[in-house]
Design a protein around this motif. Structure first.
Motif, PDB file in Angstrom:
ATOM      1  N   ARG A 106      33.986  41.267  46.132  1.00  0.00           N
ATOM      2  CA  ARG A 106      34.000  41.562  44.695  1.00  0.00           C
ATOM      3  C   ARG A 106      33.909  40.308  43.845  1.00  0.00           C
TER       4      ARG A 106
ATOM      5  N   GLY B  63      40.134  37.484  38.462  1.00  0.00           N
ATOM      6  CA  GLY B  63      41.538  37.137  38.674  1.00  0.00           C
ATOM      7  C   GLY B  63      42.282  38.193  39.465  1.00  0.00           C
ATOM      8  N   ALA B  64      42.036  39.457  39.140  1.00  0.00           N
ATOM      9  CA  ALA B  64      42.746  40.538  39.820  1.00  0.00           C
ATOM     10  C   ALA B  64      42.378  40.603  41.298  1.00  0.00           C
ATOM     11  N   ASN B  65      41.161  40.199  41.615  1.00  0.00           N
ATOM     12  CA  ASN B  65      40.749  40.190  43.020  1.00  0.00           C
ATOM     13  C   ASN B  65      41.109  38.889  43.724  1.00  0.00           C
ATOM     14  N   PHE B  66      41.057  37.785  42.991  1.00  0.00           N
ATOM     15  CA  PHE B  66      41.300  36.478  43.601  1.00  0.00           C
ATOM     16  C   PHE B  66      42.802  36.226  43.766  1.00  0.00           C
ATOM     17  N   GLY B  67      43.595  36.735  42.822  1.00  0.00           N
ATOM     18  CA  GLY B  67      45.041  36.514  42.865  1.00  0.00           C
ATOM     19  C   GLY B  67      45.679  36.884  44.203  1.00  0.00           C
ATOM     20  N   PRO B  68      45.479  38.117  44.671  1.00  0.00           N
ATOM     21  CA  PRO B  68      46.072  38.499  45.960  1.00  0.00           C
ATOM     22  C   PRO B  68      45.550  37.658  47.127  1.00  0.00           C
TER      23      PRO B  68
ATOM     24  N   VAL C 224      34.918  39.982  32.876  1.00  0.00           N
ATOM     25  CA  VAL C 224      34.537  39.408  34.177  1.00  0.00           C
ATOM     26  C   VAL C 224      35.712  38.653  34.784  1.00  0.00           C
TER      27      VAL C 224
ATOM     28  N   LEU D 192      32.167  46.206  31.474  1.00  0.00           N
ATOM     29  CA  LEU D 192      31.006  45.598  32.131  1.00  0.00           C
ATOM     30  C   LEU D 192      29.967  46.643  32.513  1.00  0.00           C
TER      31      LEU D 192
ATOM     32  N   THR E 273      38.946  38.831  34.038  1.00  0.00           N
ATOM     33  CA  THR E 273      40.068  39.727  34.371  1.00  0.00           C
ATOM     34  C   THR E 273      39.886  40.269  35.786  1.00  0.00           C
ATOM     35  N   LEU E 274      38.661  40.677  36.100  1.00  0.00           N
ATOM     36  CA  LEU E 274      38.395  41.258  37.421  1.00  0.00           C
ATOM     37  C   LEU E 274      38.361  40.192  38.512  1.00  0.00           C
TER      38      LEU E 274
ATOM     39  N   ALA F 256      46.362  38.720  35.995  1.00  0.00           N
ATOM     40  CA  ALA F 256      45.568  38.539  37.203  1.00  0.00           C
ATOM     41  C   ALA F 256      45.748  39.621  38.251  1.00  0.00           C
TER      42      ALA F 256
ATOM     43  N   LEU G  50      44.977  32.241  36.151  1.00  0.00           N
ATOM     44  CA  LEU G  50      44.615  33.638  36.350  1.00  0.00           C
ATOM     45  C   LEU G  50      45.680  34.552  35.774  1.00  0.00           C
TER      46      LEU G  50
ATOM     47  N   MET H 252      34.316  49.292  42.039  1.00  0.00           N
ATOM     48  CA  MET H 252      35.641  48.848  41.577  1.00  0.00           C
ATOM     49  C   MET H 252      36.289  49.865  40.640  1.00  0.00           C
TER      50      MET H 252
END
Lengths: 152, 152
Positions: free
Chosen positions: B69, B42-47, B37, A40, B39-40, A22, A17, A76
């Protein structure tokens, strides 16, 4: 065991990620985040516009599917601008942060309009004439924000 | 009048959208779409990963919001690979299209796991221990697809 599996899997996954930017924390990450959202939104909204203008055949199912995605994505959009202005390759005008309350209101309007359009199209069996007004409200909310807050 | 307003607004709006690569049709658009898709995601899953590993404090509300998300985004992931392989700057391996049914199954698994995690976290008041298994299933589905279908 569970903890080790978690740790290993996450190390690998998070590594993947991070390679694509990420965690939305740095200025560049924030810019990437919001640009991804609008890529998107555009990819889903564009064909709806083509249908609304009669440039391609109206497909009620695709229209509804895309509307649902735009609604999901609209939630978002604002967070990608939080904590700015951000340094980097961006068309976002500084006015966004100078007039945050007004900008924020516009974003809320986008979310509401997108949500209402998604609800109006739900089921994928509506006539274009029945959803066109709601579509226009979303298009106008896009345009209004672009006019005020986006360079070029 | 309505038609003219529609036409003018859309011309402007679509113009703005096209500038960011709006309609997912060309190879480059498809690559942009799927990278946006992820990028988003990852940005949400990372935290969420950071919380699951105890690297940052667990925040049940943020965890739930991000999970919702990721679930929304998971439904957009597969379509970015349709019609490929695509020429351009991409880490997607040709095996995706050689083994489309298997890849597609993996994507469906990601969607299902992400949806189940979102449902498990709904309300934003769950203990981490209660949602960690479902989180791991999403992480594993990410990793499995990265291992098989993503370069580097």
């Amino acid at each position: 065991m569970m903890r080790r599996l978690l740790s290993t899997t996450l190390a690998i996954t998070t590594g993947c990620l991070l390679a694509t930017g990420a965690v939305a924390q740095s200025d560049e990450d924030q810019i990437d985040y919001r640009q991804a959202v609008f890529t998107l939104v555009g990819a889903n909204f564009g064909p709806m516009g083509d249908m609304a203008q009669g440039e391609i055949d109206y497909d009620a199912e695709q229209f509804a599917r895309n509307a649902a995605r735009v609604a999901d994505l609209s939630r978002m959009a604002k967070e990608g601008f939080e904590g700015g202005p951000h340094d980097g390759d961006t068309d976002a005008k500084p006015a966004i942060w100078d007039e945050w309350d007004r900008f924020s209101e516009g974003m809320t309007h986008f979310e509401t309009a997108a949500q209402e359009l998604a609800e109006a199209t739900e089921g994928g069996d509506r006539e274009l004439a029945d959803v066109q007004d709601r579509f226009m409200r979303v298009a106008e909310s896009c345009q209004s924000c672009h006019d005020n807050y986006r360079d070029n």
